[in-house]
Design a protein around this motif. Sequence first.
Motif, mmCIF file in Angstrom:
data_model
loop_
_atom_site.group_PDB
_atom_site.id
_atom_site.type_symbol
_atom_site.label_atom_id
_atom_site.label_comp_id
_atom_site.label_asym_id
_atom_site.label_seq_id
_atom_site.Cartn_x
_atom_site.Cartn_y
_atom_site.Cartn_z
ATOM 1 N N ALA A 1 0.841 -1.203 0.000
ATOM 2 C CA ALA A 1 0.000 0.000 0.000
ATOM 3 C C ALA A 1 0.871 1.247 0.000
ATOM 4 C CB ALA A 1 -0.925 -0.003 1.211
ATOM 5 N N LEU A 2 1.986 1.191 0.751
ATOM 6 C CA LEU A 2 2.915 2.318 0.786
ATOM 7 C C LEU A 2 3.476 2.599 -0.604
ATOM 8 C CD1 LEU A 2 4.705 4.403 2.198
ATOM 9 C CD2 LEU A 2 6.310 2.552 2.742
ATOM 10 N N ILE A 3 3.851 1.534 -1.307
ATOM 11 C CA ILE A 3 4.390 1.704 -2.663
ATOM 12 C C ILE A 3 3.340 2.296 -3.593
ATOM 13 C CG2 ILE A 3 5.281 0.474 -4.675
ATOM 14 C CD1 ILE A 3 6.539 -1.543 -2.738
ATOM 15 N N ILE A 4 2.106 1.800 -3.479
ATOM 16 C CA ILE A 4 1.017 2.306 -4.332
ATOM 17 C C ILE A 4 0.757 3.777 -4.049
ATOM 18 C CG2 ILE A 4 -1.451 2.135 -4.820
ATOM 19 C CD1 ILE A 4 -1.216 -0.877 -4.322
ATOM 20 N N VAL A 5 0.759 4.145 -2.764
ATOM 21 C CA VAL A 5 0.533 5.550 -2.391
ATOM 22 C C VAL A 5 1.624 6.441 -2.960
ATOM 23 C CG1 VAL A 5 0.516 7.167 -0.449
ATOM 24 C CG2 VAL A 5 -0.800 5.048 -0.323
ATOM 25 N N LEU A 6 2.869 5.999 -2.874
ATOM 26 C CA LEU A 6 3.975 6.786 -3.409
ATOM 27 C C LEU A 6 3.882 6.918 -4.931
ATOM 28 C CD1 LEU A 6 6.950 5.416 -1.265
ATOM 29 C CD2 LEU A 6 5.752 7.605 -1.032
ATOM 30 N N ILE A 7 3.443 5.858 -5.586
ATOM 31 C CA ILE A 7 3.271 5.917 -7.047
ATOM 32 C C ILE A 7 2.170 6.909 -7.412
ATOM 33 C CG2 ILE A 7 2.522 4.620 -9.079
ATOM 34 C CD1 ILE A 7 3.903 2.169 -7.891
ATOM 35 N N ILE A 8 1.047 6.827 -6.675
ATOM 36 C CA ILE A 8 -0.064 7.759 -6.934
ATOM 37 C C ILE A 8 0.387 9.190 -6.679
ATOM 38 C CG2 ILE A 8 -2.352 8.497 -6.155
ATOM 39 C CD1 ILE A 8 -2.968 5.573 -5.551
ATOM 40 N N SER A 9 1.136 9.395 -5.601
ATOM 41 C CA SER A 9 1.636 10.739 -5.277
ATOM 42 C C SER A 9 2.547 11.263 -6.381
ATOM 43 C CB SER A 9 2.396 10.713 -3.947
ATOM 44 O OG SER A 9 1.564 10.287 -2.901
ATOM 45 N N ALA A 10 3.369 10.356 -6.945
ATOM 46 C CA ALA A 10 4.273 10.764 -8.023
ATOM 47 C C ALA A 10 3.519 11.106 -9.294
ATOM 48 C CB ALA A 10 5.280 9.650 -8.300
ATOM 49 N N VAL A 11 2.376 10.445 -9.501
ATOM 50 C CA VAL A 11 1.598 10.672 -10.726
ATOM 51 C C VAL A 11 0.816 11.969 -10.655
ATOM 52 C CG1 VAL A 11 -0.335 9.815 -12.115
ATOM 53 C CG2 VAL A 11 1.450 8.238 -11.346
ATOM 54 N N ILE A 12 0.182 12.238 -9.506
ATOM 55 C CA ILE A 12 -0.727 13.385 -9.416
ATOM 56 C C ILE A 12 -0.039 14.651 -8.934
ATOM 57 C CG2 ILE A 12 -2.681 11.863 -8.990
ATOM 58 C CD1 ILE A 12 -2.581 12.626 -6.059
ATOM 59 N N THR A 13 1.264 14.571 -8.605
ATOM 60 C CA THR A 13 1.976 15.766 -8.159
ATOM 61 C C THR A 13 3.215 15.984 -9.007
ATOM 62 O OG1 THR A 13 3.276 14.500 -6.545
ATOM 63 C CG2 THR A 13 1.218 15.464 -5.770
ATOM 64 N N PRO A 14 3.789 17.178 -8.958
ATOM 65 C CA PRO A 14 5.045 17.450 -9.671
ATOM 66 C C PRO A 14 6.154 16.528 -9.186
ATOM 67 C CG PRO A 14 4.017 19.484 -8.932
ATOM 68 C CD PRO A 14 3.247 18.370 -8.296
ATOM 69 N N PRO A 15 7.176 16.293 -10.025
ATOM 70 C CA PRO A 15 8.247 15.358 -9.676
ATOM 71 C C PRO A 15 9.294 15.937 -8.726
ATOM 72 C CG PRO A 15 8.657 16.280 -11.837
ATOM 73 C CD PRO A 15 7.313 16.803 -11.408
ATOM 74 N N ASP A 16 8.858 16.381 -7.557
ATOM 75 C CA ASP A 16 9.820 16.783 -6.537
ATOM 76 C C ASP A 16 9.401 16.151 -5.219
ATOM 77 O OD1 ASP A 16 8.442 18.989 -4.713
ATOM 78 O OD2 ASP A 16 7.845 19.389 -6.774
ATOM 79 N N ILE A 17 10.366 15.864 -4.391
ATOM 80 C CA ILE A 17 10.153 15.072 -3.184
ATOM 81 C C ILE A 17 9.218 15.752 -2.194
ATOM 82 C CG2 ILE A 17 12.170 15.992 -2.001
ATOM 83 C CD1 ILE A 17 10.832 12.368 -1.883
ATOM 84 N N VAL A 18 9.282 17.076 -2.094
ATOM 85 C CA VAL A 18 8.443 17.799 -1.142
ATOM 86 C C VAL A 18 6.967 17.611 -1.482
ATOM 87 C CG1 VAL A 18 7.828 20.055 -0.221
ATOM 88 C CG2 VAL A 18 10.217 19.507 -0.659
ATOM 89 N N SER A 19 6.608 17.788 -2.752
ATOM 90 C CA SER A 19 5.222 17.647 -3.180
ATOM 91 C C SER A 19 4.701 16.235 -2.931
ATOM 92 C CB SER A 19 5.097 17.985 -4.669
ATOM 93 O OG SER A 19 5.529 19.304 -4.926
ATOM 94 N N GLN A 20 5.533 15.242 -3.233
ATOM 95 C CA GLN A 20 5.110 13.857 -3.078
ATOM 96 C C GLN A 20 4.910 13.489 -1.611
ATOM 97 O OE1 GLN A 20 7.908 11.435 -5.270
ATOM 98 N NE2 GLN A 20 7.704 12.698 -7.108
ATOM 99 N N ILE A 21 5.756 13.998 -0.746
ATOM 100 C CA ILE A 21 5.606 13.728 0.692
ATOM 101 C C ILE A 21 4.348 14.395 1.228
ATOM 102 C CG2 ILE A 21 6.598 14.200 2.962
ATOM 103 C CD1 ILE A 21 9.354 13.814 1.739
ATOM 104 N N ILE A 22 4.103 15.635 0.806
ATOM 105 C CA ILE A 22 2.928 16.378 1.270
ATOM 106 C C ILE A 22 1.643 15.624 0.927
ATOM 107 C CG2 ILE A 22 1.558 18.471 0.887
ATOM 108 C CD1 ILE A 22 4.195 19.984 0.585
ATOM 109 N N VAL A 23 1.590 15.026 -0.253
ATOM 110 C CA VAL A 23 0.395 14.296 -0.681
ATOM 111 C C VAL A 23 0.337 12.910 -0.050
ATOM 112 C CG1 VAL A 23 -0.781 13.271 -2.676
ATOM 113 C CG2 VAL A 23 0.220 15.558 -2.853
ATOM 114 N N ALA A 24 1.481 12.257 0.102
ATOM 115 C CA ALA A 24 1.509 10.877 0.583
ATOM 116 C C ALA A 24 1.130 10.760 2.054
ATOM 117 C CB ALA A 24 2.887 10.269 0.343
#
Length: 274
Positions: free
Chosen positions: A224-247
């Motif tokens: 589930a963690l991997i899926i969440v990170l993938i979804i975060s990478a898809v729906i947000t810009p490719p930077d770590i801050v954005s992905q963490i904020i969404v995840a």
Amino acid sequence: MAKVKNHNDEMSFLDHLEDLRWHLIRATLAVIIAATIAFFLKSFIFDHILFGPSHPDFWTYDILCRISTSVGIDGGFCDTVMNFGIQSRTMGGQFSAHIWVAITAGFIIAFPYVLYELWKFTAPALKENERKNARGFIIISSFLFFIGVLFGYYVITPLSINFLGKYQVSDQVLNQFDLSSYISLVRASVIASGLIFELPIIIYFLTKVGVLTPQFLRTYRKYALIIVLIISAVITPPDIVSQIIVAIPVLILYEVSIFISKLVYKKEEEKLSN
């Protein structure tokens, strides 16, 4: 289901369909009424809400700037220049956008009543104790949906606009976005987030009918963690801050769902043992 006056004293399949039809009609009317009100609030909805995240002084950018600066990462949120324009290139583009934005707003506003009609249709099939335990369904589901909508509007939408609005393959290419494209991005971010935040409710019912167990959710937590990170990478810009904020909120929802599943599963086992 609900009682009717016939020789079987039970509703037939066609009666159920007729009952469902009227629930859907009332839910649709609620959406139409809310959409009509939204239609006449055009200036407020477009200028202040819809186009709000495209303004450099949108308060989310200031918060994201402080977050990225505090962790030592330059996410581009401190650059307040929005170097893009929004245009309509078809004759009916603006009117069509007005209609669909009103319908979307109508659905969001009327969501609690839509759930209420769904509840009225399914409640007669439940036992008395099940109806008592699920009385907070409408309030909790609506609360989670609205929290998700706000998260999509104040977090995912600004992240996407900030990145896509500034992204250029060449200085010779200007960003002039079509009105329908801009609205689609905002609508998708808001509605998708609202539905994702319904995860605890979905887990509740899936556990109740025996499809999921808390052990299953714990076992596959890492997936589930991997899926969440993938979804975060898809729906947000490719930077770590954005992905963490969404995840982070989605992961919290998953952990809450495990807790809810545990409670429901325990109650179901107690029923079977009695």
